[in-house]
Design a protein around this motif. Sequence first.
Motif, PDB file in Angstrom:
ATOM      1  N   MET A   1       0.842  19.195   1.216  1.00  0.00           N
ATOM      2  CA  MET A   1       1.271  17.806   1.307  1.00  0.00           C
ATOM      3  C   MET A   1       0.069  16.905   1.564  1.00  0.00           C
ATOM      4  O   MET A   1      -0.816  17.235   2.340  1.00  0.00           O
ATOM      5  N   LYS A   2       0.086  15.753   0.896  1.00  0.00           N
ATOM      6  CA  LYS A   2      -0.932  14.745   1.150  1.00  0.00           C
ATOM      7  C   LYS A   2      -0.232  13.421   1.420  1.00  0.00           C
ATOM      8  O   LYS A   2       0.762  13.090   0.769  1.00  0.00           O
ATOM      9  N   ILE A   3      -0.745  12.669   2.390  1.00  0.00           N
ATOM     10  CA  ILE A   3      -0.157  11.387   2.760  1.00  0.00           C
ATOM     11  C   ILE A   3      -1.237  10.311   2.702  1.00  0.00           C
ATOM     12  O   ILE A   3      -2.304  10.459   3.306  1.00  0.00           O
ATOM     13  N   TYR A   4      -0.951   9.243   1.957  1.00  0.00           N
ATOM     14  CA  TYR A   4      -1.813   8.073   1.925  1.00  0.00           C
ATOM     15  C   TYR A   4      -1.096   6.934   2.639  1.00  0.00           C
ATOM     16  O   TYR A   4       0.093   6.708   2.410  1.00  0.00           O
ATOM     17  N   CYS A   5      -1.814   6.205   3.464  1.00  0.00           N
ATOM     18  CA  CYS A   5      -1.281   4.999   4.088  1.00  0.00           C
ATOM     19  C   CYS A   5      -1.967   3.796   3.455  1.00  0.00           C
ATOM     20  O   CYS A   5      -3.201   3.679   3.527  1.00  0.00           O
ATOM     21  N   VAL A   6      -1.162   2.940   2.808  1.00  0.00           N
ATOM     22  CA  VAL A   6      -1.711   1.795   2.078  1.00  0.00           C
ATOM     23  C   VAL A   6      -0.996   0.530   2.554  1.00  0.00           C
ATOM     24  O   VAL A   6       0.090   0.202   2.065  1.00  0.00           O
ATOM     25  N   PRO A   7      -1.536  -0.189   3.527  1.00  0.00           N
ATOM     26  CA  PRO A   7      -0.870  -1.409   3.993  1.00  0.00           C
ATOM     27  C   PRO A   7      -0.631  -2.381   2.839  1.00  0.00           C
ATOM     28  O   PRO A   7      -1.518  -2.604   2.010  1.00  0.00           O
ATOM     29  N   GLN A   8       0.586  -2.928   2.788  1.00  0.00           N
ATOM     30  CA  GLN A   8       0.985  -3.782   1.679  1.00  0.00           C
ATOM     31  C   GLN A   8       1.682  -5.033   2.186  1.00  0.00           C
ATOM     32  O   GLN A   8       2.222  -5.065   3.291  1.00  0.00           O
ATOM     33  N   GLY A   9       1.721  -6.045   1.329  1.00  0.00           N
ATOM     34  CA  GLY A   9       2.494  -7.244   1.621  1.00  0.00           C
ATOM     35  C   GLY A   9       1.754  -8.233   2.490  1.00  0.00           C
ATOM     36  O   GLY A   9       0.612  -8.024   2.904  1.00  0.00           O
ATOM     37  N   ILE A  10       2.457  -9.311   2.807  1.00  0.00           N
ATOM     38  CA  ILE A  10       1.811 -10.434   3.478  1.00  0.00           C
ATOM     39  C   ILE A  10       1.476 -10.157   4.941  1.00  0.00           C
ATOM     40  O   ILE A  10       0.652 -10.853   5.528  1.00  0.00           O
ATOM     41  N   ILE A  11       2.099  -9.142   5.539  1.00  0.00           N
ATOM     42  CA  ILE A  11       1.714  -8.795   6.919  1.00  0.00           C
ATOM     43  C   ILE A  11       1.245  -7.343   7.018  1.00  0.00           C
ATOM     44  O   ILE A  11       1.237  -6.753   8.089  1.00  0.00           O
ATOM     45  N   ASP A  12       0.855  -6.773   5.883  1.00  0.00           N
ATOM     46  CA  ASP A  12       0.235  -5.442   5.862  1.00  0.00           C
ATOM     47  C   ASP A  12       1.085  -4.368   6.533  1.00  0.00           C
ATOM     48  O   ASP A  12       0.598  -3.579   7.354  1.00  0.00           O
ATOM     49  N   ALA A  13       2.362  -4.325   6.191  1.00  0.00           N
ATOM     50  CA  ALA A  13       3.201  -3.224   6.669  1.00  0.00           C
ATOM     51  C   ALA A  13       2.727  -1.923   6.031  1.00  0.00           C
ATOM     52  O   ALA A  13       2.255  -1.901   4.878  1.00  0.00           O
ATOM     53  N   ASN A  14       2.854  -0.837   6.754  1.00  0.00           N
ATOM     54  CA  ASN A  14       2.386   0.451   6.247  1.00  0.00           C
ATOM     55  C   ASN A  14       3.287   0.956   5.122  1.00  0.00           C
ATOM     56  O   ASN A  14       4.492   1.150   5.315  1.00  0.00           O
ATOM     57  N   CYS A  15       2.689   1.152   3.963  1.00  0.00           N
ATOM     58  CA  CYS A  15       3.346   1.844   2.853  1.00  0.00           C
ATOM     59  C   CYS A  15       2.732   3.231   2.769  1.00  0.00           C
ATOM     60  O   CYS A  15       1.507   3.386   2.817  1.00  0.00           O
ATOM     61  N   TYR A  16       3.576   4.242   2.670  1.00  0.00           N
ATOM     62  CA  TYR A  16       3.083   5.609   2.597  1.00  0.00           C
ATOM     63  C   TYR A  16       3.358   6.198   1.222  1.00  0.00           C
ATOM     64  O   TYR A  16       4.442   6.021   0.667  1.00  0.00           O
ATOM     65  N   VAL A  17       2.356   6.893   0.704  1.00  0.00           N
ATOM     66  CA  VAL A  17       2.514   7.674  -0.518  1.00  0.00           C
ATOM     67  C   VAL A  17       2.489   9.138  -0.105  1.00  0.00           C
ATOM     68  O   VAL A  17       1.480   9.634   0.402  1.00  0.00           O
ATOM     69  N   LEU A  18       3.609   9.783  -0.290  1.00  0.00           N
ATOM     70  CA  LEU A  18       3.773  11.188   0.088  1.00  0.00           C
ATOM     71  C   LEU A  18       3.706  12.036  -1.172  1.00  0.00           C
ATOM     72  O   LEU A  18       4.479  11.803  -2.115  1.00  0.00           O
ATOM     73  N   GLY A  33       4.676  -4.610  -0.712  1.00  0.00           N
ATOM     74  CA  GLY A  33       3.964  -5.270  -1.797  1.00  0.00           C
ATOM     75  C   GLY A  33       3.579  -4.210  -2.808  1.00  0.00           C
ATOM     76  O   GLY A  33       3.833  -3.014  -2.597  1.00  0.00           O
ATOM     77  N   PHE A  34       2.983  -4.656  -3.901  1.00  0.00           N
ATOM     78  CA  PHE A  34       2.576  -3.675  -4.918  1.00  0.00           C
ATOM     79  C   PHE A  34       1.294  -4.161  -5.563  1.00  0.00           C
ATOM     80  O   PHE A  34       1.271  -4.669  -6.667  1.00  0.00           O
ATOM     81  N   ASP A  35       0.193  -3.993  -4.829  1.00  0.00           N
ATOM     82  CA  ASP A  35      -1.085  -4.493  -5.311  1.00  0.00           C
ATOM     83  C   ASP A  35      -1.922  -3.373  -5.931  1.00  0.00           C
ATOM     84  O   ASP A  35      -1.478  -2.226  -6.040  1.00  0.00           O
ATOM     85  N   ASN A  36      -3.136  -3.713  -6.332  1.00  0.00           N
ATOM     86  CA  ASN A  36      -3.978  -2.755  -7.050  1.00  0.00           C
ATOM     87  C   ASN A  36      -4.388  -1.563  -6.205  1.00  0.00           C
ATOM     88  O   ASN A  36      -4.645  -0.477  -6.734  1.00  0.00           O
ATOM     89  N   SER A  37      -4.458  -1.744  -4.883  1.00  0.00           N
ATOM     90  CA  SER A  37      -4.838  -0.613  -4.028  1.00  0.00           C
ATOM     91  C   SER A  37      -3.784   0.485  -4.078  1.00  0.00           C
ATOM     92  O   SER A  37      -4.104   1.683  -4.063  1.00  0.00           O
ATOM     93  N   TYR A  67      10.720  -3.968  -6.427  1.00  0.00           N
ATOM     94  CA  TYR A  67      11.018  -4.251  -7.838  1.00  0.00           C
ATOM     95  C   TYR A  67       9.850  -3.835  -8.732  1.00  0.00           C
ATOM     96  O   TYR A  67      10.035  -3.110  -9.728  1.00  0.00           O
ATOM     97  N   ASP A  68       8.652  -4.273  -8.389  1.00  0.00           N
ATOM     98  CA  ASP A  68       7.482  -3.949  -9.212  1.00  0.00           C
ATOM     99  C   ASP A  68       7.155  -2.463  -9.179  1.00  0.00           C
ATOM    100  O   ASP A  68       6.759  -1.880 -10.198  1.00  0.00           O
ATOM    101  N   ALA A  69       7.330  -1.841  -8.019  1.00  0.00           N
ATOM    102  CA  ALA A  69       7.071  -0.407  -7.918  1.00  0.00           C
ATOM    103  C   ALA A  69       8.044   0.397  -8.771  1.00  0.00           C
ATOM    104  O   ALA A  69       7.660   1.374  -9.426  1.00  0.00           O
ATOM    105  N   LYS A  70       9.304  -0.025  -8.789  1.00  0.00           N
ATOM    106  CA  LYS A  70      10.302   0.664  -9.616  1.00  0.00           C
ATOM    107  C   LYS A  70      10.004   0.474 -11.105  1.00  0.00           C
ATOM    108  O   LYS A  70      10.104   1.427 -11.900  1.00  0.00           O
ATOM    109  N   GLU A  71       9.617  -0.748 -11.474  1.00  0.00           N
ATOM    110  CA  GLU A  71       9.264  -1.011 -12.872  1.00  0.00           C
ATOM    111  C   GLU A  71       8.070  -0.162 -13.300  1.00  0.00           C
ATOM    112  O   GLU A  71       8.002   0.323 -14.426  1.00  0.00           O
TER     113      GLU A  71
END
Length: 212
Positions: A1-18, A33-37, A67-71
């Motif tokens: 298993m690998k876990i990435y933490c990528v803060p996203q959105g206007i207040i940098d909430a933790n988004c995790y990629v598992l 959010g769904f930015d280039n990082s 929405y953007d992540a699903k697309e």
Amino acid sequence: MKIYCVPQGIIDANCYVLVDEKSGEAALIDVGGFDNSLKSILENEEIKKVKYILLTHGHYDHLLGVYDAKEHTGAKVAIHKMDKECLTDENSSLAYQIESVKQKPVEPDIILKDGMKLNVGNIELEVLHTPGHSKGSVCFVCESERIIFSGDTLFLKTYGRTDLQGGSWSELQLSLNKLALLEGDYIVYPGHFMQTSLDFERKHNRYMRRNK
């Protein structure tokens, strides 16, 4: 298993990629959010398919990128039934408060329930319903790796606020107790701030100690 933490959105909430490295399947946990990082991580060769977008709850800072992540990925969106309206209603998600961002509505593909199990390749995640921050707050528990994705239920030495719509201090107390009673230690990946551990919180989080 690998876990990435990528803060996203206007207040940098933790988004995790598992990522399950054996199968190449992956899941996103909370997409504020769904930015280039985040896109660049999803382009890693180790990721063959993003299977799920898993939401710990329905507040805007955790779902404005859904929405953007699903697309982009075609992943199935999963949220607890008591927060599902947040995906389509900016009043429920509280996104109406943010003038600079417009929420794009998304229908959920999967309604989460307490005790439900989801597989990402060989990784099994169990849904733990932990209301208090919101009615539909959940944690995702990976027993084999001793990991908890706690959303805004549990933070390092504190907890998620309960004064927002759907919040309840009495319900959160029960949810913190539910986590405290899990056997053994777990790494805790929260929705904001630094990671912690369940043993550390049992000893040092006065809100969790209060419930013993």
